[in-house]
Design a protein around this motif. Structure first.
Motif, short mmCIF file in Angstrom:
data_model
loop_
_atom_site.label_atom_id
_atom_site.label_comp_id
_atom_site.label_asym_id
_atom_site.label_seq_id
_atom_site.Cartn_x
_atom_site.Cartn_y
_atom_site.Cartn_z
N PHE A 50 -6.11 -1.49 6.79
CA PHE A 50 -5.69 -1.67 5.40
C PHE A 50 -4.72 -0.56 4.99
N GLY A 51 -5.04 0.68 5.36
CA GLY A 51 -4.16 1.79 5.02
C GLY A 51 -2.79 1.67 5.66
N TRP A 52 -2.76 1.31 6.94
CA TRP A 52 -1.48 1.14 7.61
C TRP A 52 -0.68 -0.02 7.03
N LEU A 53 -1.36 -1.10 6.66
CA LEU A 53 -0.65 -2.22 6.03
C LEU A 53 -0.05 -1.81 4.69
N LEU A 54 -0.80 -1.03 3.92
CA LEU A 54 -0.25 -0.53 2.65
C LEU A 54 0.96 0.37 2.89
N LEU A 55 0.86 1.27 3.86
CA LEU A 55 1.94 2.19 4.15
C LEU A 55 3.19 1.46 4.64
N ILE A 56 3.03 0.56 5.59
CA ILE A 56 4.18 -0.19 6.12
C ILE A 56 4.77 -1.09 5.04
N GLY A 57 3.89 -1.75 4.26
CA GLY A 57 4.39 -2.58 3.16
C GLY A 57 5.14 -1.77 2.12
N GLY A 58 4.66 -0.56 1.84
CA GLY A 58 5.36 0.31 0.89
C GLY A 58 6.72 0.72 1.40
N ILE A 59 6.81 1.05 2.69
CA ILE A 59 8.11 1.44 3.27
C ILE A 59 9.09 0.27 3.24
N VAL A 60 8.61 -0.92 3.61
CA VAL A 60 9.47 -2.11 3.56
C VAL A 60 9.89 -2.40 2.12
N GLY A 61 8.96 -2.26 1.18
CA GLY A 61 9.29 -2.47 -0.23
C GLY A 61 10.31 -1.47 -0.74
N LEU A 62 10.19 -0.23 -0.28
CA LEU A 62 11.16 0.80 -0.68
C LEU A 62 12.54 0.49 -0.11
N LEU A 63 12.59 0.06 1.14
CA LEU A 63 13.88 -0.32 1.73
C LEU A 63 14.49 -1.51 0.99
#
Length: 193
Positions: A50-63
Motif C-alpha cells: 500500500f505504501g509503495w502504491l501511494l508513493l509511485i502513484g504520487g510520483i506519477v501524479g506529480l509528473l
C-alpha cells in the motif's frame, strides 16, 4: 487479408482462456490460505505494498501535474501528489503504525455500518428485514471485537482481511473459469450436432 478463425479454434482458445482464469484463481486461493496462516506477515506485506502504491502513484501524479502546468488544476494535482508521496513514505517507514491506524478505522467503520444497518432495518422493515438486521449485528460485533483488542489486533486484522479477499476472489475466478469452460464445451457440442 486475415483469415476468419474456425469456430472450433475459437472454442479451443476460449477454453484455454477460461482455464488460465481458473489457474489464476488457484494461485489466489493458495496466497489467501498462506496469508491466513501467516496473518502478521500478510499485514506487513499489505502495508508495504500500500505504501509503495501511494508513493509511485504520487510520483506519477506529480509528473502529470508538471505536464499540465498551464491548466486550472495544476496546484490541485501538485497538492494531491504531495499528499500521496508523503503518505506513502510514512506507510513505508512505519508500517505497524499504519496498520494500527487502518485497523482503528476499520473497527469504527464496522461499528457505524452496523448501527446504521440495524437502525435502517428497523425503520424500513423491508422484505430483507431479518438479513439486514443480522448483518448489522454482525458488523457491530466485529467492530467491537476488533476495537476491544486494539492495538494488538492491528497485527493480524488487516492481513486477515487481505487474505480473505484473496481467497474469495480466487474462488470466484475458479468458479468463473470452470463454468466458462463448461459453457464453451456445451455450446461447441451443440454446434457439432
Amino acid at each position: 487479408m486475415a483469415r476468419a478463425r474456425k469456430p472450433k479454434d475459437r472454442a479451443t482458445s476460449m477454453r484455454q482462456g477460461f482455464g488460465l482464469l481458473a489457474v489464476l484463481g488457484v494461485i489466489l486461493v493458495l496466497a489467501g490460505l498462506v496469508g491466513l496462516v501467516y496473518t502478521g506477515v500478510a499485514t506487513l506485506t499489505s502495508m508495504l505494498l500500500f505504501g509503495w502504491l501511494l508513493l509511485i502513484g504520487g510520483i506519477v501524479g506529480l509528473l502529470h501535474a508538471i505536464q499540465a502546468r498551464g491548466t486550472n488544476y495544476f496546484w490541485l494535482g501538485v497538492i494531491v501528489a504531495a499528499l500521496n508521496i508523503a503518505a506513502g513514505v510514512v506507510v513505508i517507514r512505519l508500517p505497524h503504525a499504519a496498520a494500527a491506524a487502518l485497523t482503528m478505522f476499520a473497527a469504527l467503520l464496522f461499528l457505524s455500518a452496523g448501527l446504521f444497518r440495524m437502525v435502517g432495518s428497523m425503520v424500513v422493515r423491508g422484505p430483507q428485514f431479518g438479513w439486514t438486521l443480522l448483518l448489522g449485528v454482525f458488523d457491530l460485533l466485529l467492530g467491537i471485537l476488533v476495537l476491544a483488542h486494539w492495538p494488538s489486533s492491528s497485527q493480524y486484522v488487516i492481513g486477515a482481511f487481505f487474505s480473505l479477499a484473496l481467497l474469495f476472489d480466487g474462488l470466484g475466478l475458479i468458479a468463473t473459469g470452470y463454468g466458462g469452460r463448461r459453457i464453451v464445451g456445451l455450446v461447441s457440442e451443440q454446434r457439432e450436432v
